[in-house]
Design a protein around this motif. Structure first.
Motif, PDB file in Angstrom:
ATOM      1  N   GLY A 258     -31.683  59.581 -14.131  1.00 28.71           N
ATOM      2  CA  GLY A 258     -30.769  58.436 -14.209  1.00 28.71           C
ATOM      3  C   GLY A 258     -31.309  57.150 -13.634  1.00 28.71           C
ATOM      4  N   HIS A 260     -33.716  53.999 -13.760  1.00 28.83           N
ATOM      5  CA  HIS A 260     -34.494  53.237 -14.739  1.00 28.83           C
ATOM      6  C   HIS A 260     -34.796  51.861 -14.154  1.00 28.83           C
ATOM      7  N   THR A 278     -31.648  50.465 -12.392  1.00 34.10           N
ATOM      8  CA  THR A 278     -30.286  50.877 -12.737  1.00 34.10           C
ATOM      9  C   THR A 278     -30.156  52.377 -12.500  1.00 34.10           C
ATOM     10  N   ILE A 279     -28.942  52.807 -12.212  1.00 35.62           N
ATOM     11  CA  ILE A 279     -28.653  54.225 -12.000  1.00 35.62           C
ATOM     12  C   ILE A 279     -27.558  54.644 -12.980  1.00 35.62           C
ATOM     13  N   ASP A 280     -27.915  55.542 -13.868  1.00 35.52           N
ATOM     14  CA  ASP A 280     -26.956  56.103 -14.820  1.00 35.52           C
ATOM     15  C   ASP A 280     -26.193  57.213 -14.109  1.00 35.52           C
ATOM     16  N   GLU A 281     -24.923  56.962 -13.847  1.00 35.36           N
ATOM     17  CA  GLU A 281     -24.139  57.909 -13.047  1.00 35.36           C
ATOM     18  C   GLU A 281     -24.038  59.277 -13.709  1.00 35.36           C
ATOM     19  N   GLN A 282     -23.970  59.306 -15.023  1.00 38.04           N
ATOM     20  CA  GLN A 282     -23.858  60.595 -15.724  1.00 38.04           C
ATOM     21  C   GLN A 282     -25.122  61.433 -15.553  1.00 38.04           C
ATOM     22  N   GLU A 283     -26.279  60.767 -15.582  1.00 35.05           N
ATOM     23  CA  GLU A 283     -27.539  61.491 -15.415  1.00 35.05           C
ATOM     24  C   GLU A 283     -27.814  61.824 -13.953  1.00 35.05           C
ATOM     25  N   SER A 287     -23.068  57.339  -8.221  1.00 35.69           N
ATOM     26  CA  SER A 287     -22.911  55.949  -8.661  1.00 35.69           C
ATOM     27  C   SER A 287     -23.776  55.016  -7.825  1.00 35.69           C
ATOM     28  N   ARG A 332     -22.955  45.899 -18.170  1.00 32.68           N
ATOM     29  CA  ARG A 332     -23.528  47.228 -17.890  1.00 32.68           C
ATOM     30  C   ARG A 332     -24.532  47.141 -16.741  1.00 32.68           C
ATOM     31  N   THR A 336     -24.357  49.036 -13.014  1.00 32.03           N
ATOM     32  CA  THR A 336     -25.335  50.105 -12.754  1.00 32.03           C
ATOM     33  C   THR A 336     -26.563  49.631 -11.977  1.00 32.03           C
TER      34      THR A 336
END
Length: 369
Positions: A258, A260, A278-283, A287, A332, A336
């Motif tokens: 998550g 990037h 950025t941090i993708d919370e789902q991956e 958060s 976005r 993120t």
């Protein structure tokens, strides 16, 4: 200290003097433009650029949305209305697609903007070729806000040298600093002469104090210009240090789920003023807010990405053009994005502390789930 002492020894303390003149010449030479005007802040430089372009009440100015408020405040100083343009994924900067739609609408409405302010975010240049081409089609001048990108390049040319006017900041948090200060640059030498006139209260040439136009107290002091000259001498070292810091972070953290990092356009070289990811919370299973809290608990200062200006209460109701109809890139990134400590003097031990905390907060979440 040598330059500062010289300013005191020669009694040049005011906002004029040999260091101001030299700083302007040296900065202009470094970025490859014909002239530069040293002023009190990057904000002042933007305001002067808008004044030179005769932006006034009732006009509109397009501006990047994902930026600090100082990029847009001078539009309001002039009584004009800002119209905000979304980011695009490859640079996080002004979306040429959104800009093209905004220009098309402006033609239909019969009111083209008086200027377009393009911001080079966190040291990364926008897609200046595409943006300049679009603006040239309608004869709209571009102000390149390179406050964060001094030392960066785009297609081999200095960031800030592409627009009708370029703007740099020497605020305390920038890659080089005069504690407070800025520079307006351009290849239009006559316009920069006028900028200096406006920046010194628009004082007419007369034996007495006479003023026929509204002016501003925007010139940089000789003392601070001396600091700027010394800082400019180490700018390339600062860029190298920031890029090394970014590379360490990227090498250590990019394998985490998550995570990037802010991209670097193939045709550009960022000064990596800040390391941003950025941090993708789902991956990641966590958060940005939770990672930020974990860093804060360890006395590590990190910050979210800029809140887009079209979301700011100050600009409520302002027109905004998204990257695509159902894709708002700046929002976005705001939700993120995370800016990590990136100071040029950071040691490897300092970075290891940040990296360890990041890894611990993300990997613990994964293992616990």
């Amino acid at each position: 200290m040598t330059y500062i002492q010289d300013a005191f020894d020669t009694n040049w303390i005011a906002p004029l003097g040999p260091h101001v003149d030299a700083f302007e010449k040296e900065l202009a030479a470094y970025v490859g433009v014909k002239d530069a005007a040293a002023v009190s802040s990057g904000t002042a430089a933007i305001h002067l650029a808008l004044q030179l372009l005769e932006v006034k009440e009732g006009d509109t100015v397009f501006c990047s949305s994902l930026t600090f408020v100082a990029s847009a405040n001078p539009i309001v100083y002039c009584g004009a209305k800002p119209i905000f343009i979304d980011s695009e994924p490859e640079t996080w900067n002004m979306s040429p697609q959104a800009l093209e739609r905004a220009l098309h609408d402006a033609v239909q409405e019969g009111q083209l903007p008086k200027a377009v302010i393009v911001v080079n975010l966190y040291g990364q240049s926008a897609k200046m070729d595409e943006i300049i081409r679009l603006c040239d089609d309608f004869d709209i001048p571009v102000i390149e806000d390179a406050a964060e990108s001094l030392g960066s390049t785009y297609r081999g040319e200095a960031s800030g040298s592409y627009g009708k006017f370029g703007v740099y900041s020497f605020n305390g948090n920038k890659i080089i600093s005069t504690s407070g200060g800025g520079m307006l640059v351009s290849n239009d030498v006559e316009q920069l002469k006028r900028a200096r006139f406006l920046a010194t209260q628009a004082r007419d040439q007369a034996a007495h104090y006479q003023h026929s136009q509204l002016g501003f107290n925007y010139r940089l002091s000789n003392v601070l210009a001396g600091i700027g000259r010394a800082q400019l001498e180490v700018l390339d070292d600062r860029v190298q240090a920031r890029r090394m810091i970014f590379n360490r972070y990227q090498e250590a953290l990019s394998s985490l789920p998550g995570v990037h990092f802010m991209p670097e356009l193939a045709s550009s070289r960022s000064n990596r003023w800040l390391t941003v990811l950025t941090i993708d919370e789902q991956e990641a299973g966590i958060s940005v807010q939770e990672v930020l809290a974990a860093l804060t608990e360890q006395n590590i200062e990190a910050r979210p990405v800029w809140k887009p200006l079209h979301l700011q209460p100050l600009f409520e109701g302002a027109k905004f053009y998204p990257h695509r109809e159902k894709e708002i890139v700046s929002e976005r990134l705001f939700h993120t994005g995370l800016c990590l400590p990136s100071g040029s003097q950071m040691t490897e031990d300092d970075q290891y502390r940040v990296i360890s905390c990041m890894k611990k907060s993300i990997l613990q979440t994964i293992h616990s789930s």
